[in-house]
Design a protein around this motif. Structure first.
Motif, PDB file in Angstrom:
ATOM      1  N   GLU A  82       0.832  -1.199   0.000  1.00 15.41           N
ATOM      2  CA  GLU A  82       0.000   0.000   0.000  1.00 15.41           C
ATOM      3  C   GLU A  82       0.867   1.249   0.000  1.00 15.41           C
ATOM      4  O   GLU A  82       0.486   2.272  -0.542  1.00 15.41           O
ATOM      5  CB  GLU A  82      -0.919   0.011   1.223  1.00 15.41           C
ATOM      6  CG  GLU A  82      -1.965  -1.077   1.173  1.00 15.41           C
ATOM      7  CD  GLU A  82      -2.931  -0.988   2.318  1.00 15.41           C
ATOM      8  OE1 GLU A  82      -3.303   0.131   2.721  1.00 15.41           O
ATOM      9  OE2 GLU A  82      -3.323  -2.054   2.828  1.00 15.41           O
ATOM     10  N   GLU A 105       1.009   3.866  -2.861  1.00 15.23           N
ATOM     11  CA  GLU A 105       1.338   5.259  -2.598  1.00 15.23           C
ATOM     12  C   GLU A 105       2.846   5.306  -2.365  1.00 15.23           C
ATOM     13  O   GLU A 105       3.423   4.383  -1.796  1.00 15.23           O
ATOM     14  CB  GLU A 105       0.594   5.761  -1.351  1.00 15.23           C
ATOM     15  CG  GLU A 105      -0.917   5.748  -1.492  1.00 15.23           C
ATOM     16  CD  GLU A 105      -1.438   6.745  -2.504  1.00 15.23           C
ATOM     17  OE1 GLU A 105      -0.857   7.847  -2.617  1.00 15.23           O
ATOM     18  OE2 GLU A 105      -2.437   6.432  -3.188  1.00 15.23           O
ATOM     19  N   ARG A 133      -6.886   6.937  -1.178  1.00 13.57           N
ATOM     20  CA  ARG A 133      -6.524   5.791  -2.039  1.00 13.57           C
ATOM     21  C   ARG A 133      -7.559   5.694  -3.148  1.00 13.57           C
ATOM     22  O   ARG A 133      -8.737   5.510  -2.893  1.00 13.57           O
ATOM     23  CB  ARG A 133      -6.517   4.497  -1.233  1.00 13.57           C
ATOM     24  CG  ARG A 133      -5.513   4.417  -0.095  1.00 13.57           C
ATOM     25  CD  ARG A 133      -4.054   4.408  -0.503  1.00 13.57           C
ATOM     26  NE  ARG A 133      -3.662   3.555  -1.589  1.00 13.57           N
ATOM     27  CZ  ARG A 133      -3.376   2.260  -1.505  1.00 13.57           C
ATOM     28  NH1 ARG A 133      -3.433   1.635  -0.362  1.00 13.57           N
ATOM     29  NH2 ARG A 133      -3.020   1.577  -2.567  1.00 13.57           N
TER      30      ARG A 133
END
Length: 147
Positions: A82, A105, A133
């Motif tokens: 993530e 990210e 997100r």
């Protein structure tokens, strides 16, 4: 371990196998170490494995999906990251998890890895928490879905 460990010296391979066997039944946290790893090499390897399955009649070309590719990557046992933290002031990902980071990210900082401490990690996490997100969607698309 992820990477082409066959390229490493036999003594290192033996230690890797020893540690993997020693920790095989652990069911707490998972630690993944990348050694002799290149994302381009990983994708080339996955492509060759898939091509071999097609050649052997185990798979039809039209049945190849993103999941097929995922299943042939070194990292097939873990979720995609993530957040990718890049230390040392570099603004590139250096051939690292190119497929897996499609919707990650990114956090870049000037701190060098040996000096990356708990405070630096907290800064990265706080920055990450402030992000939306979107997984390839626009902000408007995400907001429309939330309604």
């Amino acid at each position: 371990m992820v990477g082409d460990i066959e390229r490493l010296p036999k003594s290192v391979q033996d230690k890797i196998h020893y540690m993997e066997n020693l920790t095989a039944k652990n069911d707490g946290m998972t630690m993944v170490v990348a050694m002799s790893y290149s994302s381009k090499q990983e994708l080339t390897r996955a492509t060759r494995l898939i091509a071999e399955e097609v050649k052997n009649g185990q798979l039809k070309p039209e049945d190849i999906t993103e999941q097929t590719i995922n299943d042939h990557l070194y990292t097939n046992f873990m979720p995609d990251p993530e957040l990718l933290i890049r230390t040392g002031g570099e603004l590139r990902i250096s051939n690292y998890l190119l497929w897996q980071c499609a919707y990650s990210e990114f956090y870049f900082c000037d701190t060098y890895w040996p000096d990356f401490n708990e405070e630096a990690l907290h800064k990265a996490i706080i920055d990450y928490q402030s992000r939306q997100r979107r997984f390839g969607k626009t902000e408007a698309q995400v907001e429309a879905e939330e309604k």
